[in-house]
Design a protein around this motif. Structure first.
Motif, mmCIF file in Angstrom:
data_model
loop_
_atom_site.group_PDB
_atom_site.id
_atom_site.type_symbol
_atom_site.label_atom_id
_atom_site.label_comp_id
_atom_site.label_asym_id
_atom_site.label_seq_id
_atom_site.Cartn_x
_atom_site.Cartn_y
_atom_site.Cartn_z
ATOM 1 N N PHE A 95 1.030 -1.094 -0.133
ATOM 2 C CA PHE A 95 -0.148 0.133 0.218
ATOM 3 C C PHE A 95 0.987 1.355 0.071
ATOM 4 O O PHE A 95 1.828 1.240 0.868
ATOM 5 N N ILE A 96 0.618 2.089 -0.791
ATOM 6 C CA ILE A 96 1.160 3.338 -0.659
ATOM 7 C C ILE A 96 -0.254 4.639 -0.579
ATOM 8 O O ILE A 96 -1.149 4.257 -0.766
ATOM 9 N N PRO A 97 0.093 5.662 -0.195
ATOM 10 C CA PRO A 97 -0.938 6.712 0.222
ATOM 11 C C PRO A 97 -1.646 7.186 -1.039
ATOM 12 O O PRO A 97 -0.764 7.580 -1.881
ATOM 13 N N GLU A 98 -2.966 7.341 -1.178
ATOM 14 C CA GLU A 98 -3.518 7.886 -2.103
ATOM 15 C C GLU A 98 -2.919 9.219 -2.331
ATOM 16 O O GLU A 98 -2.949 9.900 -1.414
ATOM 17 N N GLY A 99 -2.865 9.461 -3.662
ATOM 18 C CA GLY A 99 -2.447 10.738 -4.317
ATOM 19 C C GLY A 99 -0.931 10.724 -4.563
ATOM 20 O O GLY A 99 -0.385 11.731 -4.918
ATOM 21 N N GLU A 100 -0.219 9.707 -4.099
ATOM 22 C CA GLU A 100 1.342 9.693 -4.583
ATOM 23 C C GLU A 100 1.585 8.474 -5.812
ATOM 24 O O GLU A 100 2.698 8.105 -6.015
ATOM 25 N N GLU A 101 0.509 8.054 -6.367
ATOM 26 C CA GLU A 101 0.595 6.852 -7.143
ATOM 27 C C GLU A 101 1.566 7.415 -8.504
ATOM 28 O O GLU A 101 2.310 6.568 -8.947
ATOM 29 N N ALA A 102 1.160 8.720 -8.947
ATOM 30 C CA ALA A 102 1.912 9.099 -10.223
ATOM 31 C C ALA A 102 3.292 9.081 -9.981
ATOM 32 O O ALA A 102 4.042 9.145 -10.922
ATOM 33 N N TYR A 103 3.716 9.191 -8.886
ATOM 34 C CA TYR A 103 5.276 9.349 -8.352
ATOM 35 C C TYR A 103 5.953 8.030 -8.773
ATOM 36 O O TYR A 103 7.182 7.938 -8.911
ATOM 37 N N LEU A 104 5.131 6.713 -8.561
ATOM 38 C CA LEU A 104 5.906 5.745 -8.420
ATOM 39 C C LEU A 104 5.750 4.856 -9.553
ATOM 40 O O LEU A 104 6.807 3.747 -9.540
ATOM 41 N N GLY A 105 5.006 5.260 -10.575
ATOM 42 C CA GLY A 105 4.689 4.418 -11.671
ATOM 43 C C GLY A 105 5.893 3.988 -12.456
ATOM 44 O O GLY A 105 6.050 2.846 -13.184
ATOM 45 N N SER A 106 6.754 5.262 -12.595
ATOM 46 C CA SER A 106 8.065 5.023 -13.635
ATOM 47 C C SER A 106 9.049 5.721 -13.287
ATOM 48 O O SER A 106 8.798 7.032 -12.426
ATOM 49 N N LEU A 107 10.297 5.451 -13.687
ATOM 50 C CA LEU A 107 11.564 6.514 -13.452
ATOM 51 C C LEU A 107 11.245 7.745 -13.732
ATOM 52 O O LEU A 107 11.495 8.739 -13.348
ATOM 53 N N ASP A 108 10.834 8.050 -15.005
ATOM 54 C CA ASP A 108 10.784 9.014 -15.784
ATOM 55 C C ASP A 108 9.816 9.991 -15.045
ATOM 56 O O ASP A 108 9.956 11.299 -14.953
ATOM 57 N N TYR A 148 14.035 21.772 -11.946
ATOM 58 C CA TYR A 148 15.316 22.218 -11.568
ATOM 59 C C TYR A 148 16.181 22.236 -12.638
ATOM 60 O O TYR A 148 17.448 22.917 -12.511
ATOM 61 N N GLY A 149 16.168 21.402 -13.549
ATOM 62 C CA GLY A 149 17.008 21.121 -14.852
ATOM 63 C C GLY A 149 18.108 20.089 -14.290
ATOM 64 O O GLY A 149 19.060 20.039 -14.899
ATOM 65 N N LEU A 150 17.945 19.052 -13.410
ATOM 66 C CA LEU A 150 18.975 18.449 -13.119
ATOM 67 C C LEU A 150 18.537 16.836 -13.639
ATOM 68 O O LEU A 150 18.957 15.950 -13.041
ATOM 69 N N ILE A 151 17.768 16.772 -14.816
ATOM 70 C CA ILE A 151 17.270 15.651 -14.787
ATOM 71 C C ILE A 151 18.225 14.208 -15.297
ATOM 72 O O ILE A 151 17.996 13.552 -14.569
ATOM 73 N N PRO A 152 19.047 14.382 -16.146
ATOM 74 C CA PRO A 152 20.040 13.435 -16.445
ATOM 75 C C PRO A 152 20.707 13.019 -15.110
ATOM 76 O O PRO A 152 20.951 11.907 -14.927
ATOM 77 N N GLU A 153 21.302 13.876 -14.263
ATOM 78 C CA GLU A 153 22.057 13.600 -13.143
ATOM 79 C C GLU A 153 21.044 12.814 -12.189
ATOM 80 O O GLU A 153 21.421 11.933 -11.333
ATOM 81 N N TRP A 154 19.992 13.283 -11.932
ATOM 82 C CA TRP A 154 19.062 12.843 -11.035
ATOM 83 C C TRP A 154 18.530 11.314 -11.461
ATOM 84 O O TRP A 154 18.231 10.293 -10.656
ATOM 85 N N THR A 155 18.429 11.263 -12.818
ATOM 86 C CA THR A 155 17.822 9.805 -13.244
ATOM 87 C C THR A 155 19.133 8.961 -13.023
ATOM 88 O O THR A 155 18.786 7.931 -12.706
ATOM 89 N N ASP A 156 20.228 9.294 -13.400
ATOM 90 C CA ASP A 156 21.355 8.254 -13.298
ATOM 91 C C ASP A 156 21.439 7.947 -11.678
ATOM 92 O O ASP A 156 21.608 6.866 -11.441
ATOM 93 N N PHE A 157 21.250 8.951 -10.843
ATOM 94 C CA PHE A 157 21.361 8.611 -9.500
ATOM 95 C C PHE A 157 20.261 7.717 -8.845
ATOM 96 O O PHE A 157 20.571 6.666 -8.113
ATOM 97 N N ILE A 158 19.241 8.051 -9.229
ATOM 98 C CA ILE A 158 17.903 7.097 -8.729
ATOM 99 C C ILE A 158 18.003 5.907 -9.328
ATOM 100 O O ILE A 158 17.996 4.778 -8.621
ATOM 101 N N GLN A 161 13.400 1.583 -10.576
ATOM 102 C CA GLN A 161 12.937 1.842 -11.874
ATOM 103 C C GLN A 161 11.554 1.721 -12.292
ATOM 104 O O GLN A 161 10.968 1.733 -13.198
ATOM 105 N N GLY A 162 10.767 2.241 -11.090
ATOM 106 C CA GLY A 162 9.427 2.273 -11.222
ATOM 107 C C GLY A 162 8.612 1.035 -10.452
ATOM 108 O O GLY A 162 9.301 -0.077 -10.334
ATOM 109 N N LEU A 163 7.418 1.184 -9.986
ATOM 110 C CA LEU A 163 6.749 0.277 -9.287
ATOM 111 C C LEU A 163 5.407 -0.071 -9.801
ATOM 112 O O LEU A 163 4.573 1.233 -10.250
ATOM 113 N N SER A 164 4.881 -1.220 -10.100
ATOM 114 C CA SER A 164 3.507 -1.430 -10.552
ATOM 115 C C SER A 164 2.835 -2.373 -9.444
ATOM 116 O O SER A 164 3.635 -3.264 -8.815
#
Ligand code: FE2
Length: 307
Positions: free
Chosen positions: A83-96, A106-116, A123-126
């Motif tokens: 279970f995750i809290p309702e309202g945060e589903e969209a965060y966890l569906g995919s890495l992108d 903020y403009g750190l997409i490549p660096e943050w993507t690589d770090f995550i 890689q995302g959760l379903s």
């Protein structure tokens, strides 16, 4: 990992390390059902725990990655419902999607993507379910009440055991670092309101995500956390009055000091988070500051140290 029995059925579990934002402390409830709350240990320790004490249900307090990575292991290695809290589903569906909703503006997409992807390993959760604010979960003797505590994240949730007077705060900042609100989706005013609501609960044992266990001076601990926020606000106001620029205020630090000494890419992340935290304070200051919204704790929290 370290286990601390709180009652016969409630155990607080801490990881060996919380470095690199990869883990947090959690709770295992072993009653008529076994319920895990934020049990995000190292991968090896989480797997050991899931195999030796498989949960029936697993709850995540909010979408931040140091609370979430174990979710995939729950889905892959147990029959538990996650279970995750309702309202945060969209965060966890995919890495992108997660990256867009966090470092995207903020403009750190490549660096943050690589770090995550490569350091944290997300890689995302379903396949998860959602819980609602105020949901109650029963595990025999223990009832767990989901208490919405937004601000640190939009649907951040704390978990209260009313019979035992135990509160698992999640990330409310009851630790040596203080409350954190370093994404654009944080809400400083909501966070303070949440802290005041939780502070008013009848609590004998406070379990935190990053600051251990408290069994005494619990209200004082909340006040210390709130005071850190007020001191940040006062510090920012003072700097503004002295004509400091936004860049200079961030450089000096809101939450993170000595950022320039940290290696990349973490250095850029720290600047990003402090920048978002300054945004939060600037929004509130434009409306008169926190004292405008929370006069009821003025005498408790506000220091008289302004120079
Ligand atoms: Fe968090």
């Amino acid at each position: 990992m370290k286990r601390t029995a709180i009652t016969n059925t409630v155990t607080y579990i801490e990881p060996d390390s919380m470095s690199n934002f990869k883990s947090c402390a959690g709770v295992v409830v072993s009653g008529s059902a076994r319920i895990f709350l934020d049990v995000n240990m190292s991968k090896a320790d989480t797997l050991t725990l899931l195999r030796s004490e498989p949960p029936d249900m697993a709850f995540i307090s909010h979408y931040h990655l140091d609370h979430v990575i174990w979710g995939k292991l729950v889905l892959e290695h147990t029959d538990a419902e996650l279970f995750i809290p309702e309202g945060e589903e969209a965060y966890l569906g995919s890495l992108d999607e997660l990256v867009q909703k966090t470092a995207g503006s903020y403009g750190l997409i490549p660096e943050w993507t690589d770090f995550i992807a490569n350091v944290i390993g997300f890689q995302g959760l379903s396949g998860f379910s959602t819980y609602m604010p105020e949901d109650r979960v029963s595990a025999g003797h223990d009832t767990i009440q989901c208490i919405p505590s937004p601000g640190h994240s939009p649907s951040h949730t704390s978990f209260y055991f009313p019979e035992e007077k135990i509160l698992f705060t999640g990330d409310m900042g009851i630790d040596r670092f203080g409350p954190w609100y370093g994404w654009a989706d944080c809400d400083l005013r909501e966070l303070v309101a949440s802290a005041l609501r939780l502070r008013a609960l009848d609590v004998s044992v406070l379990l935190t995500s990053h600051g251990g266990i408290l069994t005494s001076d619990i209200e004082k601990a909340w006040d210390n956390g709130l005071r850190k926020i007020i001191e940040r606000e006062q510090h920012i106001e003072d700097r503004l009055h002295k004509g400091k620029t936004r860049a200079e205020i961030i450089e000096q630090g809101i939450f993170f000091r000595n950022k320039s000494e940290v290696m990349e890419p973490m250095r850029s992340f720290l600047y990003m988070w402090d920048s978002y935290m300054l945004d939060q304070h600037m929004t509130v200051l434009k409306e008169g500051g926190l004292r405008q919204f929370f006069p009821e704790f003025k005498t408790v929290i506000y220091t008289e140290k302004r120079k």
